[in-house]
Scaffold this active site. Structure first.
Site, PDB file in Angstrom:
ATOM      1  N   ASP A  69       7.040 -11.646 -11.819  1.00 56.77           N
ATOM      2  CA  ASP A  69       7.068 -10.420 -11.280  1.00 56.77           C
ATOM      3  C   ASP A  69       8.541 -10.282 -10.590  1.00 56.77           C
ATOM      4  O   ASP A  69       9.139 -11.312 -10.435  1.00 56.77           O
ATOM      5  CB  ASP A  69       5.961 -10.363  -9.986  1.00 56.77           C
ATOM      6  CG  ASP A  69       4.702  -9.905 -10.716  1.00 56.77           C
ATOM      7  OD1 ASP A  69       4.737  -9.495 -11.679  1.00 56.77           O
ATOM      8  OD2 ASP A  69       3.869 -10.012  -9.858  1.00 56.77           O
ATOM      9  N   LYS A  86       7.667  -4.848 -11.830  1.00 57.82           N
ATOM     10  CA  LYS A  86       7.603  -3.326 -11.471  1.00 57.82           C
ATOM     11  C   LYS A  86       8.237  -3.027 -10.291  1.00 57.82           C
ATOM     12  O   LYS A  86       8.057  -3.801  -9.252  1.00 57.82           O
ATOM     13  CB  LYS A  86       5.937  -3.000 -11.258  1.00 57.82           C
ATOM     14  CG  LYS A  86       5.186  -3.233 -12.494  1.00 57.82           C
ATOM     15  CD  LYS A  86       3.767  -3.045 -12.134  1.00 57.82           C
ATOM     16  CE  LYS A  86       2.687  -3.944 -12.562  1.00 57.82           C
ATOM     17  NZ  LYS A  86       1.782  -4.194 -11.349  1.00 57.82           N
ATOM     18  N   MET A 103       3.525  -2.849   1.313  1.00 60.25           N
ATOM     19  CA  MET A 103       3.718  -1.465   0.564  1.00 60.25           C
ATOM     20  C   MET A 103       3.779  -0.229   1.586  1.00 60.25           C
ATOM     21  O   MET A 103       3.400   0.775   0.936  1.00 60.25           O
ATOM     22  CB  MET A 103       2.904  -1.322  -0.741  1.00 60.25           C
ATOM     23  CG  MET A 103       3.179  -2.558  -1.572  1.00 60.25           C
ATOM     24  SD  MET A 103       1.655  -2.465  -2.782  1.00 60.25           S
ATOM     25  CE  MET A 103       0.452  -3.045  -1.898  1.00 60.25           C
TER      26      MET A 103
HETATM   27  N1  SAH Z   1       0.847 -10.699  -3.425  1.00 62.06           N
HETATM   28  C1  SAH Z   1       2.071 -10.252  -2.423  1.00 62.06           C
HETATM   29  C2  SAH Z   1       1.934  -8.939  -1.992  1.00 62.06           C
HETATM   30  C3  SAH Z   1       2.317  -8.117  -3.389  1.00 62.06           C
HETATM   31  S1  SAH Z   1       2.404  -6.309  -2.726  1.00 62.06           S
HETATM   32  C4  SAH Z   1       1.857 -11.153  -1.501  1.00 62.06           C
HETATM   33  O1  SAH Z   1       0.876 -12.055  -1.285  1.00 62.06           O
HETATM   34  O2  SAH Z   1       2.793 -11.276  -0.419  1.00 62.06           O
HETATM   35  C5  SAH Z   1       4.163  -6.149  -2.572  1.00 62.06           C
HETATM   36  C6  SAH Z   1       4.347  -5.849  -1.099  1.00 62.06           C
HETATM   37  O3  SAH Z   1       4.457  -7.231  -0.379  1.00 62.06           O
HETATM   38  C7  SAH Z   1       5.783  -5.271  -0.766  1.00 62.06           C
HETATM   39  O4  SAH Z   1       6.022  -4.036  -1.053  1.00 62.06           O
HETATM   40  C8  SAH Z   1       6.108  -5.759   0.481  1.00 62.06           C
HETATM   41  O5  SAH Z   1       5.359  -4.859   1.300  1.00 62.06           O
HETATM   42  C9  SAH Z   1       5.138  -7.108   0.668  1.00 62.06           C
HETATM   43  N2  SAH Z   1       6.311  -8.196   0.459  1.00 62.06           N
HETATM   44  C10 SAH Z   1       6.193  -9.102  -0.483  1.00 62.06           C
HETATM   45  N3  SAH Z   1       7.232 -10.275  -0.198  1.00 62.06           N
HETATM   46  C11 SAH Z   1       7.970  -9.611   1.082  1.00 62.06           C
HETATM   47  C12 SAH Z   1       9.040 -10.421   1.418  1.00 62.06           C
HETATM   48  N4  SAH Z   1       9.529 -11.281   1.275  1.00 62.06           N
HETATM   49  N5  SAH Z   1       9.312  -9.640   2.725  1.00 62.06           N
HETATM   50  C13 SAH Z   1       8.669  -8.430   3.250  1.00 62.06           C
HETATM   51  N6  SAH Z   1       7.616  -7.991   2.436  1.00 62.06           N
HETATM   52  C14 SAH Z   1       7.096  -8.491   1.370  1.00 62.06           C
END
Ligand code: SAH
Length: 281
Positions: A54, A76, A189
């Site tokens: 991803d 995406k 998000m």
């Molecule tokens: N499965 C992922 C989340 C996917 S949804 C998890 O468990 O973290 C994607 C969202 O995750 C992004 O829009 C943001 O809000 C958050 N996100 C993921 N990585 C991040 C990071 N390093 N710093 C801040 N927000 C993050």
């Protein structure tokens, strides 16, 4: 889609053991810092034949994929959906039915807002064995990297992971259940709809002065954390323009934010190679 070697067509066509199905590992890559990978994830990546990854999986982690493996980028970008979710799931099914061992690498934890659940169901329906490897989710990664405890005996007795993005965009949430001042809210998000989030939370009774942390690129070397009041959230976002990926942490625990906290990744001595040697010995 970036292909190194061998080609995707070849992997889809040839089954080295006809009739035998491959396996898919849904692997959490954590929030970005390479040394926040689990050892299990590291082992699987280093032995991978095919990695389907991803947008949120960082370059340092992608660098661990062996040169002879095929890497497929199905990322995406927000607002621009390249490969549809159904196509990604189908690709995983097709590869497994062709007898391939597939590492499906996802940011954070595969089961937290990562649509890992949908991919798992698709694989199960196709009769493909699917294993899950958990990862550090953005909430716990960003909280640790900012010194913000998500719970605290005096400030928050519970924490909620909430998506700021509804099925059709605008968040559709049970706002009443989010008003409790002693509950930390973590919005994934949430940037695009931050106006609606703060307006609704305040109108349902959350204190307008509640502190909010916006953690941008949490755990990475270039992490940035912005602090705002709930009623000034949208204005802060407009002024400082944090980009994706960013996470919102809402609640009194944000008062414990430590701007001086050095990023552990920068000071860590544990490299993936070193950890590999440690396991082997
Ligand atoms: N499965 C992922 C989340 C996917 S949804 C998890 O468990 O973290 C994607 C969202 O995750 C992004 O829009 C943001 O809000 C958050 N996100 C993921 N990585 C991040 C990071 N390093 N710093 C801040 N927000 C993050």
């Amino acid at each position: 889609m970036t292909a190194k070697m061998p080609s995707l067509d070849k992997l889809l066509a040839g089954n080295s053991a006809p009739g035998q199905r491959g396996t898919v590992w849904l692997v959490g890559a954590g929030p970005g810092a390479v040394d926040l990978l689990t050892l299990r994830a590291l082992r699987l990546i280093e032995q991978a034949e095919i990695v389907v990854y991803d947008r949120l999986v960082g370059p340092d982690i992608l660098a661990l994929i062996p040169a002879g493996a095929l890497s497929i980028d199905v990322g995406k970008t927000p607002g621009f959906h390249g490969m549809k979710q159904s196509q990604i799931s189908q690709l995983l099914v097709d590869l497994a039915l062709a007898g391939r061992q597939v590492v499906r690498l996802k940011g954070g934890d595969p089961f937290i807002f990562g649509r890992g659940g949908e991919e798992m169901v698709c694989l199960q329906q196709a009769g493909v064995t699917c294993h899950i490897v958990p990862g550090i989710t953005a909430a716990t990664g960003c909280a640790a990297a900012s010194g913000i405890p998500l719970t605290h005996r005096d400030l928050a007795q519970s924490v909620r992971f909430v998506t700021g993005h509804g099925r059709d965009g605008k968040p559709q949430l049970d706002w009443e259940s989010l008003r409790d001042a002693r509950q930390t809210l973590v919005f994934y998000m949430g940037l695009t709809w931050c106006d609606a989030l703060s307006e609704q939370l305040i109108s349902f009774g959350r204190d307008a002065q509640t502190p909010v942390a916006i953690v941008e690129r949490g755990t990475r070397d270039d992490q940035r954390t912005l602090i705002a009041r709930l009623d000034q959230l949208a204005e802060t976002v407009r002024t400082y323009q944090p980009q994706s990926p960013s996470l919102l942490i809402v609640g009194d625990v944000v008062r414990l934010y430590r701007p001086d906290l050095p990023q552990a990744a920068a000071t860590s001595t544990l490299t993936p190679r070193a950890s590999k040697a440690a396991i082997a010995s």
